[in-house]
Design an enzyme around this catalytic site. Sequence first.
Site, short mmCIF file in Angstrom:
data_model
loop_
_atom_site.label_atom_id
_atom_site.label_comp_id
_atom_site.label_asym_id
_atom_site.label_seq_id
_atom_site.Cartn_x
_atom_site.Cartn_y
_atom_site.Cartn_z
N PRO A 1 0.81 -1.22 0.00
CA PRO A 1 0.00 0.00 0.00
C PRO A 1 0.84 1.27 0.00
O PRO A 1 0.45 2.29 -0.58
CB PRO A 1 -0.83 -0.13 1.28
CG PRO A 1 -0.03 -1.02 2.17
CD PRO A 1 0.65 -1.99 1.25
N TYR A 2 2.00 1.20 0.63
CA TYR A 2 2.93 2.33 0.65
C TYR A 2 3.41 2.65 -0.76
O TYR A 2 3.39 3.80 -1.20
CB TYR A 2 4.10 1.96 1.57
CG TYR A 2 5.23 2.96 1.65
CD1 TYR A 2 5.07 4.19 2.27
CD2 TYR A 2 6.51 2.64 1.14
CE1 TYR A 2 6.12 5.08 2.38
CE2 TYR A 2 7.56 3.52 1.25
CZ TYR A 2 7.37 4.75 1.87
OH TYR A 2 8.41 5.63 1.98
N VAL A 3 3.82 1.61 -1.47
CA VAL A 3 4.29 1.79 -2.84
C VAL A 3 3.18 2.33 -3.74
O VAL A 3 3.41 3.22 -4.57
CB VAL A 3 4.86 0.47 -3.39
CG1 VAL A 3 5.10 0.56 -4.89
CG2 VAL A 3 6.15 0.11 -2.67
#
Length: 258
Positions: free
Chosen positions: A155-157
């Site tokens: 989700p960060y990416v």
Amino acid sequence: MGLLDGKVVLVNGGSQGVGAAIVRAAVREGAVVAFTGRRSEPGEALVAELAAAGGKAMFVRADLADAEQAKAAVAEVVDAHGRIDCLVNSAGLTSRGTLLDTTPELFDQHIAINLKAPFFAMQAAVADMVARTAPGTIVNIITSSAHGGQPFLAPYVAAKAGLVGLTRNAAHAHRWDRIRINGLNIGWTATEGEDATQRAFHGAGDDWREQAAAKLPMGKLGQPDEIADFVVLLLSDRSGVVTGSVIDWDQNVLGGLD
């Protein structure tokens, strides 16, 4: 003469880590500095630290997960100083999640902090610059993981890769307004937040920094003060006409293979 003499600078996520280093560097270079943070204690501590050293900064408490608060922080700076010349989006959420175990709630948290907050902070800042027909500069702190990243950063990416696209889109849209917008894809960096992440998610001990440094080409993790100096340069006139650039600030060479 400092690189940012008289410039009104807002650093989002400026109460610790890379953001705090950028606040210190901007004050050193003569800027009128404001910064946001979710918690009052570290924000007020940084204000006190700067004051003790003869500097000054304005702390704006804001939870950037709320887009309205992200916009309101810009408005508060404009109300206090009459304008905003420079914006740095440094706040970031790095909690772990893979494609298979990320919940909708975790995904939304990452989008809120890592993409939505920068979007609406930029919207508010650029609106002020355009209304005044004045130039300005924006730097988004992104991540080298935006190129792909580890499986546990899904989700960060996703959110940070969106910020890469937003940086270029906004830079193109406002190039004729002389608003320069750039990004830094920073690598593994020695911050308080990274320390907490390593301990919480990876069982790291007190010597994790030394162990990590021994495996890196330059023998150390990225240092917040070094990143801050680079950001100040990008905010300043000394970076010339550059806009729409997303610079890989890291010691690992993309595409290089052993």
